[in-house]
Design a protein around this motif. Structure first.
Motif, PDB file in Angstrom:
ATOM      1  N   THR A 112       3.070  -5.632  56.625  1.00 44.55           N
ATOM      2  CA  THR A 112       4.165  -5.612  55.955  1.00 44.55           C
ATOM      3  C   THR A 112       4.105  -4.385  54.853  1.00 44.55           C
ATOM      4  O   THR A 112       2.966  -4.439  54.984  1.00 44.55           O
ATOM      5  CB  THR A 112       3.897  -7.122  55.127  1.00 44.55           C
ATOM      6  N   SER A 113       4.847  -3.773  54.485  1.00 47.01           N
ATOM      7  CA  SER A 113       5.258  -2.542  54.007  1.00 47.01           C
ATOM      8  C   SER A 113       5.113  -2.971  52.649  1.00 47.01           C
ATOM      9  O   SER A 113       5.483  -4.172  52.026  1.00 47.01           O
ATOM     10  CB  SER A 113       6.062  -1.784  54.447  1.00 47.01           C
ATOM     11  N   ALA A 114       4.836  -2.215  51.719  1.00 45.06           N
ATOM     12  CA  ALA A 114       5.036  -1.730  50.520  1.00 45.06           C
ATOM     13  C   ALA A 114       6.074  -1.824  50.050  1.00 45.06           C
ATOM     14  O   ALA A 114       6.848  -1.052  50.881  1.00 45.06           O
ATOM     15  CB  ALA A 114       4.421  -0.625  49.227  1.00 45.06           C
ATOM     16  N   PRO A 115       7.396  -2.866  49.283  1.00 48.08           N
ATOM     17  CA  PRO A 115       8.713  -2.949  48.967  1.00 48.08           C
ATOM     18  C   PRO A 115       9.039  -1.566  47.813  1.00 48.08           C
ATOM     19  O   PRO A 115       8.166  -0.883  47.813  1.00 48.08           O
ATOM     20  CB  PRO A 115       8.398  -3.920  47.775  1.00 48.08           C
ATOM     21  N   VAL A 126      11.825  -3.356  52.301  1.00 48.52           N
ATOM     22  CA  VAL A 126      10.625  -4.209  52.852  1.00 48.52           C
ATOM     23  C   VAL A 126      10.458  -3.786  54.642  1.00 48.52           C
ATOM     24  O   VAL A 126      11.475  -4.669  55.261  1.00 48.52           O
ATOM     25  CB  VAL A 126       9.954  -5.395  52.258  1.00 48.52           C
ATOM     26  N   GLY A 127       9.538  -3.435  54.935  1.00 49.72           N
ATOM     27  CA  GLY A 127       9.099  -3.947  56.116  1.00 49.72           C
ATOM     28  C   GLY A 127       7.915  -4.544  56.847  1.00 49.72           C
ATOM     29  O   GLY A 127       7.088  -4.276  56.073  1.00 49.72           O
ATOM     30  N   GLY A 128       8.764  -5.472  57.705  1.00 47.99           N
ATOM     31  CA  GLY A 128       7.901  -6.509  58.257  1.00 47.99           C
ATOM     32  C   GLY A 128       7.901  -7.085  59.286  1.00 47.99           C
ATOM     33  O   GLY A 128       7.964  -5.772  60.453  1.00 47.99           O
ATOM     34  N   ASP A 129       8.377  -8.295  60.292  1.00 47.71           N
ATOM     35  CA  ASP A 129       8.439  -8.228  61.349  1.00 47.71           C
ATOM     36  C   ASP A 129       9.822  -7.655  62.689  1.00 47.71           C
ATOM     37  O   ASP A 129      10.185  -7.356  62.719  1.00 47.71           O
ATOM     38  CB  ASP A 129       8.239  -9.481  61.568  1.00 47.71           C
ATOM     39  N   LYS A 130      10.687  -7.690  60.778  1.00 46.65           N
ATOM     40  CA  LYS A 130      12.087  -6.565  60.500  1.00 46.65           C
ATOM     41  C   LYS A 130      11.082  -5.648  59.589  1.00 46.65           C
ATOM     42  O   LYS A 130      11.172  -6.338  58.749  1.00 46.65           O
ATOM     43  CB  LYS A 130      13.098  -7.894  60.527  1.00 46.65           C
ATOM     44  N   ALA A 145      22.198  -7.518  57.843  1.00 45.53           N
ATOM     45  CA  ALA A 145      22.100  -9.105  58.371  1.00 45.53           C
ATOM     46  C   ALA A 145      21.047  -9.800  57.319  1.00 45.53           C
ATOM     47  O   ALA A 145      19.896  -9.015  56.606  1.00 45.53           O
ATOM     48  CB  ALA A 145      21.719  -8.345  59.747  1.00 45.53           C
ATOM     49  N   ALA A 146      21.541 -10.968  57.826  1.00 41.40           N
ATOM     50  CA  ALA A 146      20.199 -12.206  56.712  1.00 41.40           C
ATOM     51  C   ALA A 146      19.164 -11.737  57.037  1.00 41.40           C
ATOM     52  O   ALA A 146      18.481 -11.682  56.155  1.00 41.40           O
ATOM     53  CB  ALA A 146      21.177 -13.468  56.357  1.00 41.40           C
ATOM     54  N   GLY A 147      19.108 -12.102  58.387  1.00 39.58           N
ATOM     55  CA  GLY A 147      17.724 -12.337  58.867  1.00 39.58           C
ATOM     56  C   GLY A 147      16.866 -10.232  58.492  1.00 39.58           C
ATOM     57  O   GLY A 147      15.958 -10.484  59.722  1.00 39.58           O
ATOM     58  N   GLY A 148      17.640  -9.653  58.835  1.00 39.83           N
ATOM     59  CA  GLY A 148      16.775  -8.282  58.637  1.00 39.83           C
ATOM     60  C   GLY A 148      17.417  -7.500  59.844  1.00 39.83           C
ATOM     61  O   GLY A 148      17.915  -7.634  60.634  1.00 39.83           O
ATOM     62  N   TYR A 149      17.158  -6.259  60.150  1.00 36.25           N
ATOM     63  CA  TYR A 149      16.830  -5.161  61.290  1.00 36.25           C
ATOM     64  C   TYR A 149      15.840  -5.415  61.757  1.00 36.25           C
ATOM     65  O   TYR A 149      14.825  -5.003  61.378  1.00 36.25           O
ATOM     66  CB  TYR A 149      17.814  -4.321  60.954  1.00 36.25           C
ATOM     67  N   ALA A 150      15.394  -5.293  63.096  1.00 32.21           N
ATOM     68  CA  ALA A 150      14.407  -5.062  63.984  1.00 32.21           C
ATOM     69  C   ALA A 150      14.202  -4.169  64.476  1.00 32.21           C
ATOM     70  O   ALA A 150      15.028  -3.281  65.255  1.00 32.21           O
ATOM     71  CB  ALA A 150      14.905  -5.843  64.878  1.00 32.21           C
ATOM     72  N   LEU A 151      13.482  -3.146  63.582  1.00 32.83           N
ATOM     73  CA  LEU A 151      13.547  -1.587  62.929  1.00 32.83           C
ATOM     74  C   LEU A 151      12.445  -1.533  63.225  1.00 32.83           C
ATOM     75  O   LEU A 151      11.584  -0.199  63.907  1.00 32.83           O
ATOM     76  CB  LEU A 151      14.813  -0.789  62.553  1.00 32.83           C
ATOM     77  N   GLY A 152      11.573  -2.063  62.070  1.00 30.90           N
ATOM     78  CA  GLY A 152       9.853  -1.531  62.689  1.00 30.90           C
ATOM     79  C   GLY A 152       9.530  -1.671  61.172  1.00 30.90           C
ATOM     80  O   GLY A 152      10.124  -2.278  60.825  1.00 30.90           O
ATOM     81  N   VAL A 153       8.133  -0.522  60.895  1.00 31.94           N
ATOM     82  CA  VAL A 153       7.821  -0.646  60.128  1.00 31.94           C
ATOM     83  C   VAL A 153       7.950   0.357  58.968  1.00 31.94           C
ATOM     84  O   VAL A 153       8.368   1.816  59.411  1.00 31.94           O
ATOM     85  CB  VAL A 153       5.835  -0.109  60.267  1.00 31.94           C
ATOM     86  N   LEU A 154       8.614  -0.216  57.713  1.00 27.30           N
ATOM     87  CA  LEU A 154       9.187   0.712  56.560  1.00 27.30           C
ATOM     88  C   LEU A 154       7.543   1.789  56.014  1.00 27.30           C
ATOM     89  O   LEU A 154       6.964   1.336  55.765  1.00 27.30           O
ATOM     90  CB  LEU A 154       9.673   0.018  55.671  1.00 27.30           C
ATOM     91  N   THR A 155       8.620   3.063  55.195  1.00 25.93           N
ATOM     92  CA  THR A 155       7.685   3.534  55.150  1.00 25.93           C
ATOM     93  C   THR A 155       8.048   3.703  53.242  1.00 25.93           C
ATOM     94  O   THR A 155       9.788   4.580  53.605  1.00 25.93           O
ATOM     95  CB  THR A 155       6.352   4.758  55.097  1.00 25.93           C
TER      96      THR A 155
END
Length: 181
Positions: A112-115, A126-130, A145-155
């Protein structure tokens, strides 16, 4: 050395995430300028006075919060990532007075990324599984989207688009505060 503050068991095996310092950009009633926030391996968020080095308050939010640097919203809320390998990671919002405002489950992911906080939308990302976007009051950020977007890890890049690396590709994407490429 002007002062030191003992974080006790707060460190990770590789050290601490960078602390964050509150400044006068935050406008919440009762908000104090010059407080350092740092998360501990023991799940304790420490608010330390920068002038004298004493603890302003400490709040136990659960599991390890030492791996990702916290971020502060415009209202003084401190956002931390709880790393819990036994269950799912969580984003936890703590008021500037030390009380937990809300928490959101992020799922099990590769890390999980830093927020990252965006003043314009008053959302924390924040990036995690989505890739997730949360309103500062909790719940999904408007347009997300309430469940987030499946894009990857956030920087995080302050005052810029969210930078996302999609796992398994050689591409990096810039995503705006509504989650659009």
């Amino acid at each position: 050395v002007l002062w030191s503050y003992d974080l006790g068991v707060a460190g990770t095996p590789t050290g601490f995430a960078a602390p964050v310092v509150a400044n006068n950009n935050n406008t919440a009633p009762g908000f104090w300028d010059g407080i350092v926030y740092v998360g501990g391996k023991d799940g304790v968020l420490h608010a330390v006075n920068t002038r004298w080095g004493y603890d302003f308050w400490k709040t136990d939010v659960g599991s390890d919060i030492s791996k990702a640097s916290p971020v502060i919203g415009d209202d003084g809320t401190v956002y931390v990532i709880e790393d819990n390998p036994a269950t799912a990671d969580r984003l936890i919002a703590v008021s500037h007075t030390g009380s937990v405002r809300w928490a959101a489950t992020l799922g099990l992911g590769p890390g999980t990324s830093a927020p990252a906080y965006d003043s314009a939308s008053d959302c924390v990302f924040v990036g995690g599984d989505k890739l997730y976007g949360f309103a500062s009051i909790g719940g999904a950020c408007s347009g997300w989207a309430a469940g987030g977007y499946a894009l990857g890890v956030l920087t995080t890049v302050p005052s810029a688009p969210l930078i996302v690396n999609v796992g398994g590709t050689n591409y990096v994407y810039a995503v705006n505060s509504l989650g659009h490429l």
